[in-house]
Design an enzyme around this catalytic site. Structure first.
Site, mmCIF file in Angstrom:
data_model
loop_
_atom_site.group_PDB
_atom_site.id
_atom_site.type_symbol
_atom_site.label_atom_id
_atom_site.label_comp_id
_atom_site.label_asym_id
_atom_site.label_seq_id
_atom_site.Cartn_x
_atom_site.Cartn_y
_atom_site.Cartn_z
ATOM 1 N N GLY A 21 17.568 -0.450 0.563
ATOM 2 C CA GLY A 21 18.590 -0.721 -0.447
ATOM 3 C C GLY A 21 17.982 -0.895 -1.827
ATOM 4 O O GLY A 21 18.475 -1.674 -2.641
ATOM 5 N N SER B 59 25.146 -13.473 2.767
ATOM 6 C CA SER B 59 26.052 -13.850 1.672
ATOM 7 C C SER B 59 26.643 -15.216 1.976
ATOM 8 O O SER B 59 26.791 -15.597 3.144
ATOM 9 C CB SER B 59 27.171 -12.815 1.615
ATOM 10 O OG SER B 59 28.300 -13.348 0.990
ATOM 11 N N SER B 60 27.034 -15.929 0.905
ATOM 12 C CA SER B 60 27.643 -17.247 1.122
ATOM 13 C C SER B 60 29.040 -17.134 1.747
ATOM 14 O O SER B 60 29.592 -18.137 2.196
ATOM 15 C CB SER B 60 27.726 -18.015 -0.200
ATOM 16 O OG SER B 60 28.488 -17.299 -1.139
ATOM 17 N N CYS B 61 29.603 -15.906 1.817
ATOM 18 C CA CYS B 61 30.941 -15.775 2.423
ATOM 19 C C CYS B 61 30.887 -15.876 3.942
ATOM 20 O O CYS B 61 31.922 -15.845 4.598
ATOM 21 C CB CYS B 61 31.638 -14.509 1.968
ATOM 22 S SG CYS B 61 30.898 -13.019 2.624
ATOM 23 N N TYR C 244 33.236 -8.235 5.719
ATOM 24 C CA TYR C 244 31.855 -8.311 5.205
ATOM 25 C C TYR C 244 31.132 -9.502 5.826
ATOM 26 O O TYR C 244 29.990 -9.405 6.277
ATOM 27 C CB TYR C 244 31.916 -8.439 3.684
ATOM 28 C CG TYR C 244 30.574 -8.422 3.004
ATOM 29 C CD1 TYR C 244 29.834 -7.255 2.918
ATOM 30 C CD2 TYR C 244 30.057 -9.579 2.421
ATOM 31 C CE1 TYR C 244 28.603 -7.235 2.278
ATOM 32 C CE2 TYR C 244 28.829 -9.568 1.777
ATOM 33 C CZ TYR C 244 28.101 -8.391 1.710
ATOM 34 O OH TYR C 244 26.886 -8.383 1.076
ATOM 35 N N LYS D 232 27.705 -9.743 8.169
ATOM 36 C CA LYS D 232 26.537 -10.520 7.734
ATOM 37 C C LYS D 232 26.173 -11.598 8.766
ATOM 38 O O LYS D 232 24.994 -11.890 8.982
ATOM 39 C CB LYS D 232 26.790 -11.140 6.355
ATOM 40 C CG LYS D 232 26.820 -10.095 5.250
ATOM 41 C CD LYS D 232 25.473 -9.393 5.178
ATOM 42 C CE LYS D 232 25.387 -8.302 4.155
ATOM 43 N NZ LYS D 232 24.097 -7.618 4.148
ATOM 44 N N ASN E 83 27.155 -16.015 -4.916
ATOM 45 C CA ASN E 83 27.615 -14.865 -5.718
ATOM 46 C C ASN E 83 26.526 -14.486 -6.733
ATOM 47 O O ASN E 83 26.060 -15.349 -7.476
ATOM 48 C CB ASN E 83 28.901 -15.212 -6.471
ATOM 49 C CG ASN E 83 30.102 -15.296 -5.533
ATOM 50 O OD1 ASN E 83 29.967 -15.645 -4.365
ATOM 51 N ND2 ASN E 83 31.264 -14.966 -6.040
ATOM 52 N N HIS F 73 32.575 -7.198 -8.670
ATOM 53 C CA HIS F 73 32.707 -8.653 -8.563
ATOM 54 C C HIS F 73 33.184 -9.201 -9.906
ATOM 55 O O HIS F 73 33.278 -8.477 -10.896
ATOM 56 C CB HIS F 73 31.365 -9.288 -8.180
ATOM 57 C CG HIS F 73 31.077 -9.159 -6.712
ATOM 58 N ND1 HIS F 73 30.174 -8.244 -6.217
ATOM 59 C CD2 HIS F 73 31.575 -9.809 -5.644
ATOM 60 C CE1 HIS F 73 30.136 -8.342 -4.903
ATOM 61 N NE2 HIS F 73 30.977 -9.285 -4.521
ATOM 62 N N ARG G 169 36.045 -5.785 -18.887
ATOM 63 C CA ARG G 169 37.396 -5.915 -19.463
ATOM 64 C C ARG G 169 37.376 -6.638 -20.810
ATOM 65 O O ARG G 169 38.086 -6.267 -21.738
ATOM 66 C CB ARG G 169 38.335 -6.613 -18.491
ATOM 67 C CG ARG G 169 39.253 -5.609 -17.840
ATOM 68 C CD ARG G 169 40.520 -6.128 -17.245
ATOM 69 N NE ARG G 169 40.493 -7.468 -16.758
ATOM 70 C CZ ARG G 169 39.881 -7.854 -15.651
ATOM 71 N NH1 ARG G 169 39.224 -6.984 -14.919
ATOM 72 N NH2 ARG G 169 39.921 -9.099 -15.269
ATOM 73 N N ARG H 269 33.432 -20.960 -8.294
ATOM 74 C CA ARG H 269 32.339 -20.134 -7.776
ATOM 75 C C ARG H 269 31.023 -20.583 -8.394
ATOM 76 O O ARG H 269 30.977 -21.118 -9.502
ATOM 77 C CB ARG H 269 32.546 -18.649 -8.120
ATOM 78 C CG ARG H 269 33.752 -17.985 -7.461
ATOM 79 C CD ARG H 269 33.548 -17.761 -5.979
ATOM 80 N NE ARG H 269 34.666 -17.020 -5.384
ATOM 81 C CZ ARG H 269 35.791 -17.594 -4.945
ATOM 82 N NH1 ARG H 269 35.951 -18.899 -5.014
ATOM 83 N NH2 ARG H 269 36.747 -16.859 -4.409
HETATM 84 P P1 GDP Z 1 34.728 -13.518 -4.106
HETATM 85 O O1 GDP Z 1 33.782 -14.607 -4.485
HETATM 86 O O2 GDP Z 1 34.419 -12.888 -2.787
HETATM 87 O O3 GDP Z 1 36.156 -13.968 -4.194
HETATM 88 O O4 GDP Z 1 34.469 -12.304 -5.116
HETATM 89 P P2 GDP Z 1 34.860 -11.862 -6.608
HETATM 90 O O5 GDP Z 1 33.636 -11.968 -7.438
HETATM 91 O O6 GDP Z 1 35.475 -10.508 -6.511
HETATM 92 O O7 GDP Z 1 36.001 -12.856 -7.153
HETATM 93 C C1 GDP Z 1 35.766 -14.195 -7.470
HETATM 94 C C2 GDP Z 1 36.993 -14.819 -8.095
HETATM 95 O O8 GDP Z 1 37.177 -14.312 -9.430
HETATM 96 C C3 GDP Z 1 38.320 -14.559 -7.365
HETATM 97 O O9 GDP Z 1 39.100 -15.752 -7.436
HETATM 98 C C4 GDP Z 1 38.979 -13.480 -8.232
HETATM 99 O O10 GDP Z 1 40.391 -13.466 -8.125
HETATM 100 C C5 GDP Z 1 38.529 -13.932 -9.630
HETATM 101 N N1 GDP Z 1 38.574 -12.889 -10.678
HETATM 102 C C6 GDP Z 1 39.094 -13.046 -11.928
HETATM 103 N N2 GDP Z 1 38.982 -11.915 -12.643
HETATM 104 C C7 GDP Z 1 38.345 -11.021 -11.842
HETATM 105 C C8 GDP Z 1 37.917 -9.668 -12.032
HETATM 106 O O11 GDP Z 1 38.094 -9.056 -13.071
HETATM 107 N N3 GDP Z 1 37.277 -9.068 -10.979
HETATM 108 C C9 GDP Z 1 37.044 -9.717 -9.792
HETATM 109 N N4 GDP Z 1 36.395 -9.086 -8.807
HETATM 110 N N5 GDP Z 1 37.450 -10.999 -9.588
HETATM 111 C C10 GDP Z 1 38.079 -11.640 -10.589
#
Ligand code: GDP
Length: 313
Positions: free
Chosen positions: A9, A106-108, A135, A139, A164, A178, A186, A208
């Site tokens: 990877g 992963s922590s998930c 996922y 893991k 994360n 993520h 954005r 997070r």
């Molecule tokens: P998670 O830790 O597995 O939930 O992974 P993510 O990094 O995708 O999302 C983390 C948190 O950020 C979640 O509560 C999402 O709803 C929030 N979030 C807010 N804006 C965004 C965005 O633009 N992209 C993603 N991926 N998550 C977002």
């Protein structure tokens, strides 16, 4: 002679950071294989590759990864491919006499409502967060496979469970990324388009924890230097923040001054996900890259890639 290390990877965000750090250390003979040469979902090819290249150490940083939307909408890909990658590499390492395997999880893997901060023994103590269950299951299977081979065959196969991650080489896809790369993109686009507002997914209340990928790379090599490591160890920053707080920090990093609104049509995922990092600390390692500094380096990476894309068009 330096030990031979197969980095599975190596082109991903984590693999690239591991490769940079290993090269900096200068004490490893690094072996890599692009997907066109080795398909890690092909068991026979993976075994043949390891038998031909004879690494002493294998780090498994290969995986299909993505943010909450990708995980939630492609569960078959996330479960099937990640189980294949883990089981093919772990079994092939065993067959090829690899001395040491470090599997990255992963922590998930921890239950949705695990007590915070989540310690290693929270594993399998409750149900998983549904948006990333596929996922997480793959893991957990990888981590347990390493522990099983270690117990049954005495080989030193062990795992690291990072929180994360973010940093250079991230995936900035508008939907499948993520939260940090998704927001960097954005907020940057909102700044250049002079948009009065930008939306973040969900309520902004989930919490997070974020670790810079260069810290993770150092932590992994620290673990590889430990003679008798635990079967799996959390690798985190040790503090969390809310998604709304993160959004403010991203806005500051990017220089966006408009309004931040919530897109409630998008899922929140698990309410909080903070790792207990005391085991890793007791093993003599802590991270050092603070979030503001890490966000600046991640934004620099985004800008460099964006510029490259523009120049290519
Ligand atoms: P998670 O830790 O597995 O939930 O992974 P993510 O990094 O995708 O999302 C983390 C948190 O950020 C979640 O509560 C999402 O709803 C929030 N979030 C807010 N804006 C965004 C965005 O633009 N992209 C993603 N991926 N998550 C977002």
């Amino acid at each position: 002679m330096n030990p031979r290390l197969f980095l599975a990877g190596h082109t991903g965000m984590v693999g690239s950071a591991l490769r940079r750090y290993a090269a900096e250390c200068g004490s490893w003979d690094i072996i890599t294989a692009p997907r066109s040469v080795l398909d890690l979902c092909d068991s026979a090819a993976t075994t043949a590759f390891l038998q031909a290249n004879k690494p002493e150490v294998v780090i498994i940083a290969a995986a299909r990864v993505g943010g909450i939307h990708a995980n939630n909408s492609l569960p078959a890909n996330f479960l099937f491919e990640n189980i294949q990658i883990a089981s093919n590499l772990i079994h092939a390492s065993f067959l090829s006499g690899v001395k040491r395997v470090l599997f990255l999880g992963s922590s998930c893997i921890y239950p949705k409502f695990a007590p915070q901060p989540m310690s290693e023994d929270a594993l399998l103590s409750g149900s998983l967060e549904p948006t990333n269950e596929a996922y997480a299951l793959a893991k957990i299977a990888g981590l347990k496979l390493c522990a099983a081979y270690r117990r049954q065959h005495g080989c030193l196969f062990h795992s690291a469970m990072p929180t994360n991650l973010y940093g250079p080489g991230d995936n900035y896809h508008p939907e499948y990324s993520h939260v940090i790369p998704g927001m960097l993109r954005r907020f940057h686009e909102a700044k250049v388009q002079h948009s009065p507002e930008v939306s973040i997914w969900g309520t902004g209340t989930p919490r997070r924890e974020f670790l810079h990928v260069d810290d993770l790379a150092k932590g992994c090599f620290h673990l590889l230097g430990i003679e008798n490591p635990p079967d799996w160890v959390n690798v985190g920053w040790g503090e969390d923040l809310s998604i709304s707080e993160l959004a403010s920090q991203v806005a500051e990093t990017v220089g966006y001054h408009g309004r931040i609104v919530n897109d409630l049509g998008k899922p929140d995922g698990t309410p909080c996900k903070l790792l207990d990092t005391s085991l890793m600390k007791s093993l003599g390692w802590s991270p050092s890259i603070r979030l503001p500094e890490g966000l600046r380096s991640a934004y620099g990476d985004f800008l460099a890639r964006d510029l490259e894309k523009t120049l290519r068009c």
